[in-house]
Design a protein around this motif. Structure first.
Motif, short mmCIF file in Angstrom:
data_model
loop_
_atom_site.label_atom_id
_atom_site.label_comp_id
_atom_site.label_asym_id
_atom_site.label_seq_id
_atom_site.Cartn_x
_atom_site.Cartn_y
_atom_site.Cartn_z
N ALA A 115 88.26 11.67 11.45
CA ALA A 115 89.20 12.69 10.98
C ALA A 115 88.51 13.75 10.14
O ALA A 115 88.86 14.94 10.22
CB ALA A 115 90.34 12.03 10.19
N ARG A 116 87.51 13.34 9.36
CA ARG A 116 86.78 14.30 8.54
C ARG A 116 85.98 15.30 9.38
O ARG A 116 85.64 16.38 8.91
CB ARG A 116 85.86 13.56 7.57
CG ARG A 116 86.59 12.80 6.50
CD ARG A 116 85.65 12.23 5.44
NE ARG A 116 84.74 11.21 5.94
CZ ARG A 116 85.01 9.91 6.00
NH1 ARG A 116 86.17 9.47 5.61
NH2 ARG A 116 84.11 9.06 6.44
N SER A 117 85.67 14.92 10.62
CA SER A 117 84.89 15.78 11.51
C SER A 117 85.74 16.53 12.52
O SER A 117 85.22 17.16 13.42
CB SER A 117 83.86 14.93 12.27
OG SER A 117 82.99 14.29 11.38
N MET A 118 87.06 16.42 12.37
CA MET A 118 87.97 17.05 13.33
C MET A 118 88.85 18.09 12.62
O MET A 118 89.95 17.79 12.20
CB MET A 118 88.85 15.98 14.01
CG MET A 118 88.07 15.03 14.89
SD MET A 118 89.09 13.68 15.56
CE MET A 118 90.27 14.58 16.55
N PRO A 119 88.35 19.33 12.50
CA PRO A 119 89.12 20.35 11.78
C PRO A 119 90.44 20.67 12.46
O PRO A 119 90.55 20.60 13.68
CB PRO A 119 88.19 21.58 11.82
CG PRO A 119 87.33 21.36 13.01
CD PRO A 119 87.14 19.87 13.12
N LYS A 120 91.42 20.97 11.64
CA LYS A 120 92.75 21.29 12.17
C LYS A 120 92.90 22.77 12.51
O LYS A 120 93.73 23.13 13.33
CB LYS A 120 93.84 20.92 11.15
CG LYS A 120 94.00 19.46 10.97
CD LYS A 120 95.15 19.20 10.03
CE LYS A 120 95.35 17.73 9.79
NZ LYS A 120 96.50 17.48 8.93
N GLY A 121 92.15 23.62 11.92
CA GLY A 121 92.28 25.03 12.27
C GLY A 121 92.47 25.93 11.17
O GLY A 121 92.67 26.18 10.18
#
Length: 121
Positions: A115-121
């Motif tokens: 989750a820390r490596s998956m930016p939301k935008g």
């Protein structure tokens, strides 16, 4: 360049285009394996719409397959995709009811790490 994965107007992930295309291609193959539609739309103008109910059911079907197979190669091939997909399920407030308690800690750890490596935008 990047692509937005979204539910309606809520952006839940903003990967690079190459990561987005790879994820969608993996979803096609895994969808055939588990015989369940992915709930992921095509990339249109750098956006990919997620059907939350279908996608949650898809991830639940993957988790069920993972837990029921003794084939370590299949487990290995779907584990990375499932880890990423489970972060998205959490972000869209979905569930994977098939998750067995003894594996929930493993998936939770993978979710937290990714989750820390998956930016939301």
């Amino acid at each position: 360049m990047s692509c937005y994965f979204q539910v309606e107007d809520n952006e839940v992930w903003n990967p690079s285009n190459s990561v987005a295309r790879l994820f969608l291609r993996q979803a096609v193959g895994i969808s055939e394996l588990v015989d369940h539609p992915s709930g992921l739309g095509e990339i249109i103008e750098d956006e990919c719409e997620i059907d939350p109910r279908t996608f949650s059911g898809f991830v639940d079907a993957i988790v069920s397959t993972y837990q029921s197979t003794n084939n370590e190669v299949i487990k290995s091939l779907i584990e990375g995709f499932t880890s990423v997909a489970s972060v998205l399920v959490e972000r869209i407030n979905g569930t994977a009811p098939s998750l067995q308690p003894e594996l929930s800690e493993m998936w939770s750890h993978k979710q937290a790490t990714l989750a820390r490596s998956m930016p939301k935008g």
